[in-house]
Design a protein around this motif. Sequence first.
Motif, PDB file in Angstrom:
ATOM      1  N   LEU A 186       1.465   4.483  13.423  1.00 40.17           N
ATOM      2  CA  LEU A 186       1.788   5.567  13.864  1.00 40.17           C
ATOM      3  C   LEU A 186       3.145   6.052  12.726  1.00 40.17           C
ATOM      4  N   MET A 187       3.929   5.212  12.239  1.00 41.69           N
ATOM      5  CA  MET A 187       4.901   5.286  11.374  1.00 41.69           C
ATOM      6  C   MET A 187       4.614   5.785  10.096  1.00 41.69           C
TER       7      MET A 187
ATOM      8  N   ALA B  20       9.010   8.421  15.116  1.00 37.10           N
ATOM      9  CA  ALA B  20       8.510   7.217  14.402  1.00 37.10           C
ATOM     10  C   ALA B  20       7.322   7.625  13.789  1.00 37.10           C
ATOM     11  N   SER B  21       6.624   8.632  14.073  1.00 33.00           N
ATOM     12  CA  SER B  21       5.415   8.686  13.381  1.00 33.00           C
ATOM     13  C   SER B  21       5.795   9.372  11.921  1.00 33.00           C
ATOM     14  N   GLY B  22       5.035   8.891  11.021  1.00 35.61           N
ATOM     15  CA  GLY B  22       5.634   9.322   9.585  1.00 35.61           C
ATOM     16  C   GLY B  22       6.571   9.026   9.103  1.00 35.61           C
ATOM     17  N   CYS B  23       7.563   8.484   9.600  1.00 35.16           N
ATOM     18  CA  CYS B  23       8.850   8.002   9.177  1.00 35.16           C
ATOM     19  C   CYS B  23       9.010   6.842   8.006  1.00 35.16           C
ATOM     20  N   ALA B  24       7.591   6.236   7.878  1.00 33.42           N
ATOM     21  CA  ALA B  24       7.624   5.518   6.604  1.00 33.42           C
ATOM     22  C   ALA B  24       6.260   5.951   5.681  1.00 33.42           C
ATOM     23  N   GLU B  25       6.287   5.509   4.319  1.00 33.07           N
ATOM     24  CA  GLU B  25       5.461   5.854   3.402  1.00 33.07           C
ATOM     25  C   GLU B  25       4.175   4.884   3.718  1.00 33.07           C
ATOM     26  N   SER B  26       2.969   5.514   3.730  1.00 32.84           N
ATOM     27  CA  SER B  26       1.822   4.635   3.578  1.00 32.84           C
ATOM     28  C   SER B  26       1.532   4.067   2.158  1.00 32.84           C
ATOM     29  N   GLU B  27       1.525   2.691   2.156  1.00 35.18           N
ATOM     30  CA  GLU B  27       1.159   2.010   0.673  1.00 35.18           C
ATOM     31  C   GLU B  27      -0.503   2.010   0.541  1.00 35.18           C
ATOM     32  N   ARG B  28      -1.063   2.556   1.173  1.00 36.19           N
ATOM     33  CA  ARG B  28      -2.504   2.268   1.119  1.00 36.19           C
ATOM     34  C   ARG B  28      -2.998   3.018  -0.103  1.00 36.19           C
TER      35      ARG B  28
END
Lengths: 334, 554
Positions: A186-187, B20-28
């Motif tokens: 989700l984050m 919470a959603s989108g509060c961190a960077e995806s490292e994919r």
Amino acid sequence: MIRFIVRRLLQLIPTLFGLSILLFIWLRRLPGGPETAILGERGTPELRAQIRKNLGLDEPLLIQYGRFMKRMLKLDLGTSISTKREVMTEFLERFPGTVELTITAMIIAIGVGIPLGYLAARRRGSFLDSASVGGSLIGICVPVFFLAYVLKAIFSENLQLFPSSGRQDPTLGATRITNFFVLDGLMTREWDAALDALWHLILPGIALASIPLAIIVRITRASVLEVLSEDYVRTAQSKGLNERTIRGRHILRNAMLPIVTVIGLLTGGLLSGAVLTETVFAFSGIGAFLYEAISNRDYPVLMGFIMIIAVFYVLVNLLVDVSYSLIDPRVRVR
Amino acid sequence: MRTSRRRAAIAVAAVAVLAASGCAESERDGSGGNTAVKDTLVFGVAGDPKVLDPSLASDGESLRVARQIFETLVRPEEGGTKASPGLAESWTPDAAGTTWTFKLRSGVKFHDGTDFNAEAVCANFDRWYNSTGLMQSPDVTPYWQDVMGGFAKNESAELPPSLFKSCTAKDATTVDMAFTRVTSKIPSALMLPSFAIHSPAALKQYEASNITGTADDIKYPSYAMEHPTGTGPFKFKTWDKPNKSLTIERNDAYWGDKAKLKTIVFRTISDENARKQALRSGDIQGFDLVGPADVEPLKGEGFNVLTRPAFNILYMAINQKGNPALAKPEVRQAISYAINRQALVDSKLPPGAKAASQFMPDTVEGWNADVKKYDYNVEEAKKLLAAAGASNLKLKFHYPTEVTRPYMPSPKDIYELLAADLKAVGIEVEGIPLKWSPDYLNATTSGSAHDLHLLGWTGDYGDAYNFIGTMFDRQKDEWGFNNAPLFAQFKDADSTADQAQRVEKYKALNAAIAEFAPGVPISHSPPAIVFGKGLTGITPSPLTDERFVGATFS
């Protein structure tokens, strides 16, 4: 209330101190040591002695304990003998898995158990009542690992609806933030990763929920039956209160106290590791890891994990005590 | 009031999820996902690797990963145990047999882009040889100590002198390696992944030898956990420890035939049944340590079950410091005659298992077809026992529980058959089951309170000494005998420079051991590895040295 919480937290200190001494002595009393697990059939007495020396296991117990305490005070739990990684890191990587699994199991157990127990009590003697009482008996009797195998055989091997093992498809390459995989998905807006993690929780969640579910059904039923015969319920009914108010405010609320106590104990139990479920589903949590640590005589892992679990157990019970006063204002925590 | 409180709770929860959603960077990196599954192999393993630096590893899972990322100077021939060219194209000893010259392959690069050459080889050997502090601990550098003994400056009196002496880079592709004495271990032992060649630049950058902490709390450097850098067909990508999976990907700059699959994921599933179910449900496309009872069913379901040539030995050890009668050779020979090996092999071991006549498999040079054989013979056993005055022998027989080993699939069943054989010749047997680790291993390899027990050995590399030398070249509590002439014979064989002569000496040793009968060699079992339907290109190796470079989905 705040004084109560602070006092309970302060009580943790002597509890942990006593536990650490007992654990330390008990672990060192177990026959064999980590050196045998490390060397396997390659072990010779000389090599084993050398490793014991390197691990400091040849020193007097008091000195070893002193060294452990010194580290502990700095919140350093040491390094696992078998995985060679820091115990705290191991814990932080595995505990979220156990928490996710526990939450899933408890949602299933509470979500199904309380309504079912309530309905069984309200329709005492009906088919639903006998079915839920009988069903819960089976739930308690069937070994969890057997249920797990059956669930996997049907839903993973044959129908291929759910994954048979693990916490997430490793080929997704999901980003890790908190190690709570659903939350991380989700984050980072990796929705597929979140959904996949959720999907991996279903079968082990059901397997793990079976016993708590059965207990909650029975406790709820008994507790509701007891409340139903109370005078105030009859009074409420005779003064013409609507059914919803009677159910919510008079029956369930009063019946909740024993249910909450049991839920607290069950949650604490699940948090300390669902060894069998985690092993059968190759689910990376603390239960399966602790089990391996015992065979490997991995002293730092056993000491560290059990101490942290003890803290959590106390915290969950504290939460239960606090929730009493919310459910029943007559109960005042002191 | 109640409704508004509930509404407030729902609102708070919704805000929390949104926050919470989108509060961190995806490292994919975008390469993930199931779409490309046909160039990805997910392989189920029984345990997590411990370290990614094979110099510091001895567990099978660490070495399995290392074999894909790293390469050694010499490597086992495909599907066999003989030394064949790896990073070295050829090797020759000098006349004295103590200095070996390795001719290296040219045009090879490490994963970090630096050149592989003679200096890199010497940097690696110098790193191991000059180990100090915790690097000298036997659980940190197990295979170096097993093969080379000690170090440049031994910090413990218990360490033997080093077999390795020096490494000299004569030119970019020529290395001279000197040893303190002649040994049969070279060059075979250099096939071990623990002697794989690492990038010196990466070793330095990630402080590979900087093992810190205290003796009871060893902290490994980041090289061993996150930055293994070799020359192999696969490169390390990620180690997702919370999800118990390790990913390697194709090295497109590999000097040899490039890997056909793009990605290999090693996924830990410690429970054997769970591995099987994961294969059937398609979660994984292969796993190791297939239970002997599962070989035929899995084959029947269409899975690609590969049986490795047997490279192990199961034996029943006899402790001569146990029951005093066991010190008599006739009694030990009687026990050898009493055992019906073939019946055991036929009923309790997987297809392809063989009865053993000596303590090493026939694929290793030095195996002797003419050793004294103890074919099943109840009468002979009884006669020998009577002649030794040991007709009413009572023996304690230890066997392990909660374990299966590649050479010993079901210890209790094996024990029961052996006990029945012994009873048939009049020996009374008291079975003592113990938990494998640590109780059983402790009880049988130390002290003298054991008479008979089951144990075995899986070879590390194709050399007779690695089998019989490990067991019988010195006094050990497991066997409880002190046979000085035998020990001297081992020393002589190991230090014989001429290969042909040495093989003859090992044959003589096998004959001497068979005559002495320190225990009963029972069987060699072929371990199996399984792959999913349609996955081919992997050759089973007796040394479990399966390389995934050729793996492909048809």
